[in-house]
Design a protein around this motif. Structure first.
Motif, PDB file in Angstrom:
ATOM      1  N   THR A   1       0.839  -1.209   0.000  1.00  0.00           N
ATOM      2  CA  THR A   1       0.000   0.000   0.000  1.00  0.00           C
ATOM      3  C   THR A   1       0.868   1.251   0.000  1.00  0.00           C
ATOM      4  O   THR A   1       0.594   2.230  -0.709  1.00  0.00           O
ATOM      5  CB  THR A   1      -0.936   0.019   1.222  1.00  0.00           C
ATOM      6  N   VAL A   2       1.939   1.215   0.783  1.00  0.00           N
ATOM      7  CA  VAL A   2       2.881   2.333   0.833  1.00  0.00           C
ATOM      8  C   VAL A   2       3.590   2.469  -0.507  1.00  0.00           C
ATOM      9  O   VAL A   2       3.773   3.579  -1.031  1.00  0.00           O
ATOM     10  CB  VAL A   2       3.898   2.132   1.977  1.00  0.00           C
ATOM     11  N   VAL A   3       4.012   1.347  -1.069  1.00  0.00           N
ATOM     12  CA  VAL A   3       4.684   1.368  -2.374  1.00  0.00           C
ATOM     13  C   VAL A   3       3.782   2.006  -3.428  1.00  0.00           C
ATOM     14  O   VAL A   3       4.204   2.867  -4.206  1.00  0.00           O
ATOM     15  CB  VAL A   3       5.082  -0.057  -2.801  1.00  0.00           C
ATOM     16  N   ARG A   4       2.527   1.604  -3.440  1.00  0.00           N
ATOM     17  CA  ARG A   4       1.578   2.156  -4.411  1.00  0.00           C
ATOM     18  C   ARG A   4       1.360   3.658  -4.210  1.00  0.00           C
ATOM     19  O   ARG A   4       1.223   4.415  -5.169  1.00  0.00           O
ATOM     20  CB  ARG A   4       0.245   1.420  -4.307  1.00  0.00           C
ATOM     21  N   SER A   5       1.338   4.087  -2.943  1.00  0.00           N
ATOM     22  CA  SER A   5       1.088   5.503  -2.665  1.00  0.00           C
ATOM     23  C   SER A   5       2.216   6.399  -3.158  1.00  0.00           C
ATOM     24  O   SER A   5       2.018   7.600  -3.369  1.00  0.00           O
ATOM     25  CB  SER A   5       0.877   5.712  -1.162  1.00  0.00           C
TER      26      SER A   5
ATOM     27  N   GLU B   1       3.878   5.870  -6.017  1.00  0.00           N
ATOM     28  CA  GLU B   1       3.999   5.815  -7.472  1.00  0.00           C
ATOM     29  C   GLU B   1       3.603   7.151  -8.103  1.00  0.00           C
ATOM     30  O   GLU B   1       2.539   7.708  -7.807  1.00  0.00           O
ATOM     31  CB  GLU B   1       3.131   4.692  -8.037  1.00  0.00           C
ATOM     32  N   ASP B   2       4.484   7.660  -8.948  1.00  0.00           N
ATOM     33  CA  ASP B   2       4.280   8.928  -9.666  1.00  0.00           C
ATOM     34  C   ASP B   2       4.002  10.089  -8.718  1.00  0.00           C
ATOM     35  O   ASP B   2       3.421  11.108  -9.119  1.00  0.00           O
ATOM     36  CB  ASP B   2       3.142   8.801 -10.684  1.00  0.00           C
ATOM     37  N   ASP B   3       4.407   9.932  -7.469  1.00  0.00           N
ATOM     38  CA  ASP B   3       4.251  11.006  -6.498  1.00  0.00           C
ATOM     39  C   ASP B   3       5.397  12.002  -6.672  1.00  0.00           C
ATOM     40  O   ASP B   3       6.541  11.609  -6.942  1.00  0.00           O
ATOM     41  CB  ASP B   3       4.257  10.428  -5.077  1.00  0.00           C
ATOM     42  N   ALA B   4       5.120  13.271  -6.516  1.00  0.00           N
ATOM     43  CA  ALA B   4       6.151  14.297  -6.722  1.00  0.00           C
ATOM     44  C   ALA B   4       7.290  14.158  -5.712  1.00  0.00           C
ATOM     45  O   ALA B   4       8.450  14.406  -6.032  1.00  0.00           O
ATOM     46  CB  ALA B   4       5.528  15.681  -6.632  1.00  0.00           C
TER      47      ALA B   4
ATOM     48  N   LEU C   1      10.565  -3.565  -2.062  1.00  0.00           N
ATOM     49  CA  LEU C   1      10.417  -2.474  -3.037  1.00  0.00           C
ATOM     50  C   LEU C   1      10.467  -1.119  -2.324  1.00  0.00           C
ATOM     51  O   LEU C   1       9.714  -0.194  -2.658  1.00  0.00           O
ATOM     52  CB  LEU C   1       9.109  -2.590  -3.830  1.00  0.00           C
ATOM     53  N   ALA C   2      11.355  -0.984  -1.362  1.00  0.00           N
ATOM     54  CA  ALA C   2      11.383   0.189  -0.490  1.00  0.00           C
ATOM     55  C   ALA C   2      11.548   1.483  -1.280  1.00  0.00           C
ATOM     56  O   ALA C   2      12.595   1.706  -1.903  1.00  0.00           O
ATOM     57  CB  ALA C   2      12.511   0.055   0.525  1.00  0.00           C
ATOM     58  N   PRO C   3      10.545   2.369  -1.258  1.00  0.00           N
ATOM     59  CA  PRO C   3      10.627   3.636  -1.996  1.00  0.00           C
ATOM     60  C   PRO C   3      11.289   4.723  -1.161  1.00  0.00           C
ATOM     61  O   PRO C   3      10.624   5.578  -0.566  1.00  0.00           O
ATOM     62  CB  PRO C   3       9.153   3.955  -2.284  1.00  0.00           C
TER      63      PRO C   3
END
Length: 394
Positions: A27-31, A33-36, A82-84
């Motif tokens: 859920t964190v990984v998805r949040s 995505e393409d975030d500034a 997949l740690a962002p």
């Protein structure tokens, strides 16, 4: 060489896996995505509190410099989750560049902040018409009475919007390797950031440098030594990038094995069919092979033995393995695997992107080919198992 995890590696691996479990589910990984901003702030803060942002920084500058084997264990878990976070660009690549330069003022100014997580750095090297060779650097740095004036365009700059400073590779002369690395404040006059959208939906930016002025003390390396420093740091850092690819592939395989056990066709799990079983067996073999190569490269580095060829091979093989494993995972999942609702596509897209980042497959193949054909140096260190046997005999 012992490929078994040491107690320190196990402890660090468990620590990072637990942190990522608590602060970095999909859920964190998805949040992100393409975030500034592009990174998980809570995860970053937890890594800071755990002292994991200073793994490439020595204790005199507030870090806890770790051997490459321990760092590889950490990065395997980053890939698994997949740690962002901008750990690779800031705490590894940029920290090693600052530490490897000769500017002690910048070392004292920046490295403690990087280790604490208060300062984020990111390198800016690739250009629109360039490749990974020194000729690809066409951004200019012209010396004037006001300092250096930087003009050019950089692409695929990770976490640029979150960075306090950019580490910009720029050309200072006409010769092939007249390249230096400059510290540029992200909000300096003339710096323009444009978000780029990648296959991985990660945080990348195009940076336009429009006559950006930096003072003479902003040069990180000794004059004309920028390309050597950059190449040396990348040779070291790609071992960790390869370790993260192994973790990514391992997690993708775990997800797919779980799916193959649950998904039924003709009244039995699809994993019971020979074709699917063979696919999974091939994937498991490839992941273990990649892991062995990565840890051999990490061991060579930690043992102060030649590691450049091993590092290129590890990055090439691990990233190709991650791409192949996730592609097979998608095939086993069938059509639903490509839908955004299923997590496996997160791994598939990132595995392909990772093949392109930090020296792509073609450049790595060129590096390995040069080691095979153009050098009289061994590709790897002498067989450590043979050495051990011979020592016991003697």
């Amino acid at each position: 060489m012992d490929l078994n995890y040491s107690q320190d590696q196990i402890a660090l691996s468990d620590l990072v896996r637990n942190i990522c479990h608590d602060f970095c589910d999909t859920t964190v990984v998805r949040s992100c995505e393409d975030d500034a901003l592009g990174y998980a702030k809570a995860l970053w803060d937890q890594l800071s509190q755990s002292g994991l942002l200073g793994i490439a920084i020595d204790e005199t500058h507030g870090g806890s410099k770790l051997p490459m084997l321990e760092s590889a264990a950490i990065y395997e878990q980053f890939g698994y989750a997949l740690a962002p976070v901008p750990h690779f660009v800031s705490s590894v690549v940029s920290a090693l560049i600052i530490d490897g330069g000769d500017n002690t003022q910048l070392q004292n100014q920046l490295l403690p902040g990087v280790a604490a997580g208060d300062i984020i750095l990111t390198p800016a090297s690739l250009e629109p018409e360039g490749d990974y060779e020194p000729e690809g650097i066409q951004t200019s740095a012209t010396m004037t009475s006001s300092g250096y004036v930087l003009k050019g365009v950089k692409r695929h700059v990770f976490y640029a919007s979150s960075a306090d400073y950019l580490l910009v590779l720029a050309r200072t002369g006409e010769n092939k390797k007249d390249i230096d690395i400059f510290l540029v404040p992200r909000d300096a006059k003339g710096v323009q950031l444009i978000q780029e959208h990648s296959m991985a939906s990660d945080c990348q930016y195009r940076i336009e440098l429009n006559n950006v002025i930096v003072d003479t003390n902003s040069r990180i390396n000794a004059e004309g030594d920028g390309w050597r420093l950059w190449s040396h740091v990348l040779n070291e850092a790609i071992i960790l990038d390869a370790a993260s690819a192994v973790g990514l592939a391992e997690r993708a395989l775990e997800i797919t094995v779980g799916y193959a056990k649950e998904r039924e066709q003709f009244d039995k799990p699809i994993g019971a069919f020979q074709a699917i079983g063979h696919y999974l067996a091939d994937c498991a073999t490839a992941v273990e092979g990649a892991r062995a190569l990565v840890y051999e490269a990490a061991w060579a580095h930690a043992s102060e033995k030649p590691y450049a060829a091993l590092a290129s091979m590890a990055k090439l093989f691990a990233c190709n393995t991650a791409r192949d494993v996730t592609a097979k995972a998608e095939q086993i999942h069938g059509g639903i695997g490509f839908t955004m609702e299923y997590d496996i596509q997160l791994f598939f897209r990132r595995a392909k992107q990772q093949q392109l980042n930090w020296w792509d497959s073609r450049y790595l193949e060129k590096q390995v080919a040069a080691a095979v054909l153009d050098s009289d140096q061994p590709l790897a260190v002498a067989d450590p198992f043979t050495i051990e046997v011979e020592s016991k005999r003697s």
